[in-house]
Design an enzyme around this catalytic site. Sequence first.
Site, PDB file in Angstrom:
ATOM      1  N   GLY A  93       0.841  -1.232   0.017  1.00  0.00           N
ATOM      2  CA  GLY A  93      -0.068   0.187  -0.258  1.00  0.00           C
ATOM      3  C   GLY A  93       0.900   1.378  -0.075  1.00  0.00           C
ATOM      4  CB  SER A 189       3.126  -3.737  -3.817  1.00  0.00           C
ATOM      5  OG  SER A 189       2.773  -2.381  -4.278  1.00  0.00           O
ATOM      6  CE1 TYR A 190       6.144   2.460   0.708  1.00  0.00           C
ATOM      7  CE2 TYR A 190       5.572   1.149   2.898  1.00  0.00           C
ATOM      8  CZ  TYR A 190       6.255   2.455   2.241  1.00  0.00           C
ATOM      9  OH  TYR A 190       6.824   3.116   3.027  1.00  0.00           O
ATOM     10  CG  ASP A 389       3.858  -4.014 -12.216  1.00  0.00           C
ATOM     11  OD1 ASP A 389       2.886  -3.161 -12.259  1.00  0.00           O
ATOM     12  OD2 ASP A 389       4.681  -4.230 -10.876  1.00  0.00           O
ATOM     13  CG  HIS A 441       2.003  -4.851  -8.668  1.00  0.00           C
ATOM     14  ND1 HIS A 441       3.138  -4.077  -8.583  1.00  0.00           N
ATOM     15  CD2 HIS A 441       1.376  -4.605  -7.651  1.00  0.00           C
ATOM     16  CE1 HIS A 441       3.264  -3.403  -7.583  1.00  0.00           C
ATOM     17  NE2 HIS A 441       2.178  -3.838  -6.813  1.00  0.00           N
TER      18      HIS A 441
END
Length: 473
Positions: A93, A189-190, A389, A441
Amino acid sequence: MVKPSWAFVITYFIIFLNLLLGSVFATIPADPLAQQELDKVLKLPGQTFNLSFAHYAGYATVNEDSGRALFYWLVEAAEDPGSKPVVLWLNGGPGCSSIAYGEAEEVGPFHIMADGKTLYLNPYSWNQVANILFLDSPVGVGFSYSNTSSDLLSNGDKRTAKDSLAFLLKWFERFPQYKGRDFYITGESYGGHYVPQLSQAIVKHNLETKEKAINLKGYMVGNALTDDYHDHLGVFQFMWSAGLISDQTYKSLNLLCDFQSFIHTSNSCDNILDIASAELGNIDPYSIYTPACPANVSQSNRLLKRMHKVGRISEKYDPCTEAHSVVYFNLPEVQKALHVNPNHAPSKWATCSDVVYTTWQDSPRTVLDVYEELIHSGLRIWMFSGDTDSVIPVTSTRYSIDALKLPTVKPWRPWYDDGQVGGWTQEYAGLTFVSVRGAGHEVPLHKPKQALTLIKAFLSGSSMPSSELFSDS
């Protein structure tokens, strides 16, 4: 013998009832094993199939003063869980739920059909090879909460790592059968920040206490935010080379967004990102060659600006899986089955929290220094990347790895799945890189079979498979 009065009986019954109800939602019971049993999920709404494994859901309080409590969901291995490692999965996020993404549409066994009410079993769930622990972190994400409302406005990398460590220490007390078990951390991701930072916190804790309270063996991250400079450089190069943006926009992105933080960008960088989004058109930037969910195409500008925020993306590809999760996890009967505390349930459960994202406090521009530290600690470290991605693309990850200047142990080569190229891999001293061909992703969403091959290789510490025509020798 004096007979008790009715008033006494009623009072006693109320006290007993309060104690009983309190025990259901307590975060630190006197008997951890009793709480483990209370956390056991008996059956999920929409479950039309029998299970060969147990699963548990509940909370652990990570800060008594403020009342911060993190929500977890443990899915035990489908076969012989006593011999399998524990794998923690963290979505990013910042502000996105590991239940929403990791469990419900990626590596978990329970996936949600288009009606938002019926479940089906994921044939490529990672609980085939490990006990999978999903954690909603930090507070304000998913079902995790705090009794202190200001906590939701003061999240950041440092406190997230600290709270996640506190959660794990409490969780292993509640599940003593897993103490000492091989433990791995995975995410995307984060999670590229969360995973190495939590790994670093565990290594430091073990050194300070002079015992392996958590038997961390390694970590693996996918399409991971790693280093702001190299991530931006790779994003812009990928979009340009894939024909998604113009030459002029490519030049402006490199000029105006160099060294910008992914969390707090400048107005000039935001403006050129908006132009890039318009040039991309109504595609899913998280998976540029698959159809976008019709409900989300109008959000493309917002999505690209938040380039690290996880997207929405089964044997049959469904681009609207996030919408199914929103329906399912807002059902009262689902929350009850998962032991969500009704006093702290969100008024509307969401896959990602805008409040957490927009108020994020600290986010270092790089975690490469953490990699350098942990590589020397002997942990098994893998990075993987879906190569379609455009948000944290394969180019970004490769630039970040190159910056570590690690010697090559095994050179670049294709790896195979059922005779087809599944992607490419290179092994360095202290780190292994794997790309997954055709994945976006969320690699396990787009290429679930190949993602299962990936986790099997990672946990065994072996190289990605080669075809008979392309041996490792």
